[in-house]
Each structure stands twice: as C-alpha cells, then as structure tokens.
Design a protein around this motif. Structure first.
Motif, PDB file in Angstrom:
ATOM      1  N   TYR A  63       0.417  -0.662   8.832  1.00  0.00           N
ATOM      2  CA  TYR A  63       1.862  -0.784   8.660  1.00  0.00           C
ATOM      3  C   TYR A  63       2.332   0.506   8.003  1.00  0.00           C
ATOM      4  CZ  TYR A  63       1.739  -5.859   9.496  1.00  0.00           C
ATOM      5  OH  TYR A  63       1.589  -7.108  10.049  1.00  0.00           O
ATOM      6  N   SER A  64       3.157   1.253   8.713  1.00  0.00           N
ATOM      7  CA  SER A  64       3.588   2.550   8.198  1.00  0.00           C
ATOM      8  C   SER A  64       4.742   3.083   9.036  1.00  0.00           C
ATOM      9  CB  SER A  64       2.431   3.556   8.239  1.00  0.00           C
ATOM     10  OG  SER A  64       2.878   4.856   7.909  1.00  0.00           O
ATOM     11  N   GLU A  67       2.896   4.823  11.785  1.00  0.00           N
ATOM     12  CA  GLU A  67       1.818   3.946  12.247  1.00  0.00           C
ATOM     13  C   GLU A  67       1.026   4.553  13.397  1.00  0.00           C
ATOM     14  OE1 GLU A  67       1.255  -0.452  14.306  1.00  0.00           O
ATOM     15  OE2 GLU A  67       3.064  -0.022  13.153  1.00  0.00           O
ATOM     16  N   VAL A  93      -1.336  -0.819   4.410  1.00  0.00           N
ATOM     17  CA  VAL A  93       0.117  -0.774   4.236  1.00  0.00           C
ATOM     18  C   VAL A  93       0.430   0.503   3.473  1.00  0.00           C
ATOM     19  CG1 VAL A  93       2.168  -1.967   3.399  1.00  0.00           C
ATOM     20  CG2 VAL A  93       0.174  -3.295   4.144  1.00  0.00           C
ATOM     21  N   ALA A  97       5.824   2.379   4.527  1.00  0.00           N
ATOM     22  CA  ALA A  97       6.022   1.216   5.390  1.00  0.00           C
ATOM     23  C   ALA A  97       7.404   0.615   5.117  1.00  0.00           C
ATOM     24  CB  ALA A  97       4.931   0.178   5.129  1.00  0.00           C
ATOM     25  N   ALA A  98       7.906  -0.158   6.055  1.00  0.00           N
ATOM     26  CA  ALA A  98       9.200  -0.820   5.888  1.00  0.00           C
ATOM     27  C   ALA A  98       9.130  -1.809   4.722  1.00  0.00           C
ATOM     28  CB  ALA A  98       9.579  -1.536   7.179  1.00  0.00           C
ATOM     29  N   ASP A 101       7.105  -5.036   5.149  1.00  0.00           N
ATOM     30  CA  ASP A 101       5.794  -4.935   5.795  1.00  0.00           C
ATOM     31  C   ASP A 101       4.651  -5.462   4.937  1.00  0.00           C
ATOM     32  OD1 ASP A 101       6.816  -3.980   8.147  1.00  0.00           O
ATOM     33  OD2 ASP A 101       6.195  -1.902   7.842  1.00  0.00           O
ATOM     34  N   GLU A 104       4.645  -9.218   5.104  1.00  0.00           N
ATOM     35  CA  GLU A 104       4.182  -9.644   6.427  1.00  0.00           C
ATOM     36  C   GLU A 104       2.669  -9.471   6.555  1.00  0.00           C
ATOM     37  OE1 GLU A 104       4.420  -8.045  10.984  1.00  0.00           O
ATOM     38  OE2 GLU A 104       6.319  -8.174   9.896  1.00  0.00           O
ATOM     39  N   ALA A 105       2.163  -8.339   6.078  1.00  0.00           N
ATOM     40  CA  ALA A 105       0.727  -8.083   6.156  1.00  0.00           C
ATOM     41  C   ALA A 105      -0.064  -9.135   5.383  1.00  0.00           C
ATOM     42  CB  ALA A 105       0.418  -6.685   5.621  1.00  0.00           C
TER      43      ALA A 105
END
Length: 197
Positions: A63-64, A67, A93, A97-98, A101, A104-105
C-alpha cells in the motif's frame, strides 16, 4: 548498493528478533540502512527488512502512493510474489500510503487458522516517528511489567489490530519502521491500551 546481504542482514535480523521478543524495545538499524543507496519510495530500514524477510516462497502486497514502483522493485530484488492483501504473507504500508490504507491492510491481513496460526500475515508499517513516550501501554509476553511506546501514524490502527487479534492464537504481527531507521515490533500476543499521554 553497499549492503552486505549476509553480514548486514544477519545484524539487522538479530535486532529485529530482539525487538519481537521484547515488545516495546526500539532497535536501530541505521548502520545497515545507511548502506542502502537505492530510493524506491520506502524507508531504507524497510528495504532492509524486505531483503531479510522476502523470498521466492512468500507473497506480498504494497500500500503506497508508489505501489507500482515499490512492488516491481521488491519483486525483482527478492523474487517475492505479489498478491492481494488477504493472501499476503507480508503487507507493506509505506509512509505515503493513502490515509485509510493502514486500516484496510490490518482488516484484510490473514490472521492464520487454528491448524496453522504461524502462517498469519506480518504487516510492516512506516511511521513518522517511533518513541517510548507514554502514549500506548504494552503488556504481555516478553514484557516484565509494562512498556510504553509512541507510534506517530494516522488512523486508529490500535482498535483495528485489537479486533484482528481477539481470537488467539490467530492474529497478525506488526513491525514499524521510521525515518531514523528505528524498528518496533508488536507481536499478536502484546496487549495495547491507549493512555492518552
């Protein structure tokens, strides 16, 4: 890259294992990270961890904001296979990342199953800062009484991690890195309480 893939990786590995065995212990791998001369969009210490942990038998998800670049580079460098978060052995991550994120991860990370809890995912998270201020109280195996940490990272990750790790032995392990090449490990057995310090 000046990093010695045997001696430097072994030195970083010993520090990482020490931090995993003693949650709250912040180890520094600047000696090794300083030898990383590549800029792929993540911290040098994170790249050292990837070189240490990734191999042809592992799967990972990034996640980035970069990415595609990070995924391609790590795949070429370590021969690790990319996959979706739910099937990943490792999830990275990055610091750019957003905002959602990390949560979510953590939510998607595989917690293992009762027959193979050791196959759970490890989530590597880049934080803005790691320290021992009294923001989060740690208790559990490897901690004599209690330890305190501060992890400067957006998102209420503590609650999501707690929910993910609520059915021991299932759960995920976390490894944090920061721009100063510090490493902080939080195994699934570590209990975290926010102190508001």
């Amino acid at each position: 890259m000046e990093l010695d893939l045997v001696h430097d990786i072994q030195a970083a590995y010993r520090k990482t294992v020490d931090s995993m065995a003693r949650p709250g212990l912040i180890s520094n791998i600047r000696t090794q990270a300083a030898k990383v001369t590549l800029d792929i969009g993540c911290f040098s210490s994170t790249l050292v961890l990837a070189l240490m942990l990734f191999d042809t038998e592992k799967k990972f998800k990034v996640y980035s904001g970069q990415e595609t670049e990070i995924t391609k580079f790590l795949s070429q460098l370590t021969y690790v296979t990319t996959t979706e978060a739910e099937k990943a052995d490792f999830i990275l991550v990055s610091h750019n990342a957003a905002p959602g994120d990390l949560l979510e991860a953590l939510a998607k990370a595989y917690p293992g199953d009762l027959l193979n809890p050791h196959q759970a995912a490890t989530v590597i998270v880049e934080a803005d800062y790691l320290g021992n201020e009294k923001d989060l109280l740690l208790t559990g195996p490897g901690i004599e009484r209690e330890n305190y940490i501060r992890v400067q990272r957006t998102g209420n990750w503590v609650d999501v991690r707690t929910a993910k790790n609520s059915e021991y032995p299932l759960g995920i392990d976390l490894i944090f890195t920061d721009p100063q090449d510090n490493i902080l490990c939080l195994p699934r057995t570590t209990q975290i309480v926010e102190t508001g310090g």
